[in-house]
Design a protein around this motif. Structure first.
Motif, PDB file in Angstrom:
ATOM      1  N   LEU A   1       1.028  -1.209   0.106  1.00 45.83           N
ATOM      2  CA  LEU A   1       0.154   0.223   0.048  1.00 45.83           C
ATOM      3  C   LEU A   1       0.661   1.356  -0.121  1.00 45.83           C
ATOM      4  O   LEU A   1       0.616   2.195  -0.525  1.00 45.83           O
ATOM      5  CB  LEU A   1      -1.120  -0.009   1.018  1.00 45.83           C
ATOM      6  CG  LEU A   1      -1.969  -1.015   1.283  1.00 45.83           C
ATOM      7  CD1 LEU A   1      -2.845  -1.050   2.500  1.00 45.83           C
ATOM      8  CD2 LEU A   1      -3.028  -0.663   0.130  1.00 45.83           C
TER       9      LEU A   1
ATOM     10  N   ARG B   1       0.847   4.208  -2.783  1.00 42.99           N
ATOM     11  CA  ARG B   1       0.748   5.668  -2.334  1.00 42.99           C
ATOM     12  C   ARG B   1       1.957   6.528  -2.674  1.00 42.99           C
ATOM     13  O   ARG B   1       1.670   7.478  -2.902  1.00 42.99           O
ATOM     14  CB  ARG B   1       0.400   5.525  -0.832  1.00 42.99           C
ATOM     15  CG  ARG B   1       0.103   7.019  -0.345  1.00 42.99           C
ATOM     16  CD  ARG B   1      -0.362   6.996   0.948  1.00 42.99           C
ATOM     17  NE  ARG B   1      -1.749   6.741   1.361  1.00 42.99           N
ATOM     18  CZ  ARG B   1      -2.594   6.575   2.216  1.00 42.99           C
ATOM     19  NH1 ARG B   1      -1.902   6.851   3.418  1.00 42.99           N
ATOM     20  NH2 ARG B   1      -3.664   6.301   2.297  1.00 42.99           N
TER      21      ARG B   1
ATOM     22  N   VAL C   1      -5.712   2.927  -3.137  1.00 42.08           N
ATOM     23  CA  VAL C   1      -5.382   3.043  -1.744  1.00 42.08           C
ATOM     24  C   VAL C   1      -6.246   3.694  -0.772  1.00 42.08           C
ATOM     25  O   VAL C   1      -6.742   3.231   0.133  1.00 42.08           O
ATOM     26  CB  VAL C   1      -3.837   3.541  -1.437  1.00 42.08           C
ATOM     27  CG1 VAL C   1      -3.643   3.573   0.088  1.00 42.08           C
ATOM     28  CG2 VAL C   1      -2.971   2.729  -2.018  1.00 42.08           C
TER      29      VAL C   1
ATOM     30  N   VAL D   1      -1.279   1.470   7.506  1.00 46.98           N
ATOM     31  CA  VAL D   1      -0.727   2.418   6.638  1.00 46.98           C
ATOM     32  C   VAL D   1      -0.834   3.937   6.919  1.00 46.98           C
ATOM     33  O   VAL D   1      -0.240   4.728   6.384  1.00 46.98           O
ATOM     34  CB  VAL D   1      -1.409   2.028   5.132  1.00 46.98           C
ATOM     35  CG1 VAL D   1      -3.070   2.595   5.332  1.00 46.98           C
ATOM     36  CG2 VAL D   1      -0.583   2.520   3.893  1.00 46.98           C
TER      37      VAL D   1
END
Length: 257
Positions: free
Chosen positions: A44, A48, A59, A130
């Motif tokens: 992720l 990103r 994401v 994340v």
């Protein structure tokens, strides 16, 4: 009437076997879920930090969906909907008996309940992790990025050597909290029939009506596991550099100099 707890009713015989099995199952699913969540966070973050708007949007959708829906609903979806949609041959293979797919303590991991619980916990936790790592990245002063770029650092070298170490240091406590939440939230997997600690302790109440003793032992085991995992995360995590006391930053001029 005076009530006396009967600890032998949960610490001997079949109830004790259930508690040990449930504790080991909780431990294993927490470890597997944490590893999967970490791998998902790496993916992720790579998406990103890329220059693709599609990746950024993907994401954002992932984080929004998994952060804003109940974990129990997600587990039910993976178990009853997603697993049921797999090819029949796959389901027969997973449901079959595999002597090699057993952890120490006779805990089978190649089962629908274990796989769905680990996968569901990993996805749910990754959506929070994340954001914690992103918050750590945002806390790094922009001047360091500009200085690194002016020195010729590539995007990957900048992230690996400057941004990510500081981000993890700044966000390590909330990151640790998310991994501990994964362990505690594994108790929700009892909703799909997963025989973790809460599920096994619940059986004791039906077996011999020792609900208080059973849940007391279960609570202590969750507490012990959380303290151990938290201590390990603190021990293995990045350490903040020690700052010199303010008085040591400048030297005191001596007489006659």
């Amino acid at each position: 009437m005076i009530w006396h707890p009967d600890w032998a009713g949960v610490l001997t015989g079949q109830p004790l076997q259930w508690i040990i099995s449930g504790f080991l199952t909780t431990l294993y699913v927490s470890i597997i879920g944490s590893v999967l969540a970490t791998l998902l966070v790496v993916l992720l973050l790579a998406l990103r930090l890329s220059n693709s708007r599609v990746a950024h949007g993907g994401v954002a959708v992932f984080v929004s969906v998994f952060r804003n829906t109940p974990l129990l609903v997600q587990l039910l979806f993976w178990y009853f909907a997603a697993y049921g949609a797999l090819p029949q041959t796959w389901r027969f293979y997973i449901g079959d008996n595999h002597p090699w797919a057993v952890f120490p303590g006779n805990i089978a991991w190649l089962t629908p309940e274990f796989l769905c619980a680990a996968w569901g916990l990993a996805l749910f936790t990754a959506a929070f992790l994340v954001e914690e790592v992103q918050a750590g990245l945002n806390s790094v002063p922009k001047g360091q990025t500009e200085a690194a770029v002016s020195q010729g650092f590539s995007r990957w070298a900048l992230l690996q050597s400057i941004l990510l170490p500081q981000a993890l240091t700044n966000a390590w406590q909330p990151i640790t909290g998310q991994y501990l939440n994964l362990m505690k939230l594994s108790s929700l997997a009892t909703g799909i029939g997963f025989a973790e600690l809460t599920y096994q302790v619940s059986q004791i109440e039906s077996y011999n009506a020792h609900a208080f003793e059973g849940f007391a032992v279960g609570t202590l085991l969750y507490l012990a596991l959380g303290l151990i995992l938290g201590a390990l995360m603190t021990l293995l995590g990045p350490k903040r550099p020690q700052r010199r006391p303010q008085g040591m930053l400048t030297e005191t001029p001596k007489d006659g100099i």
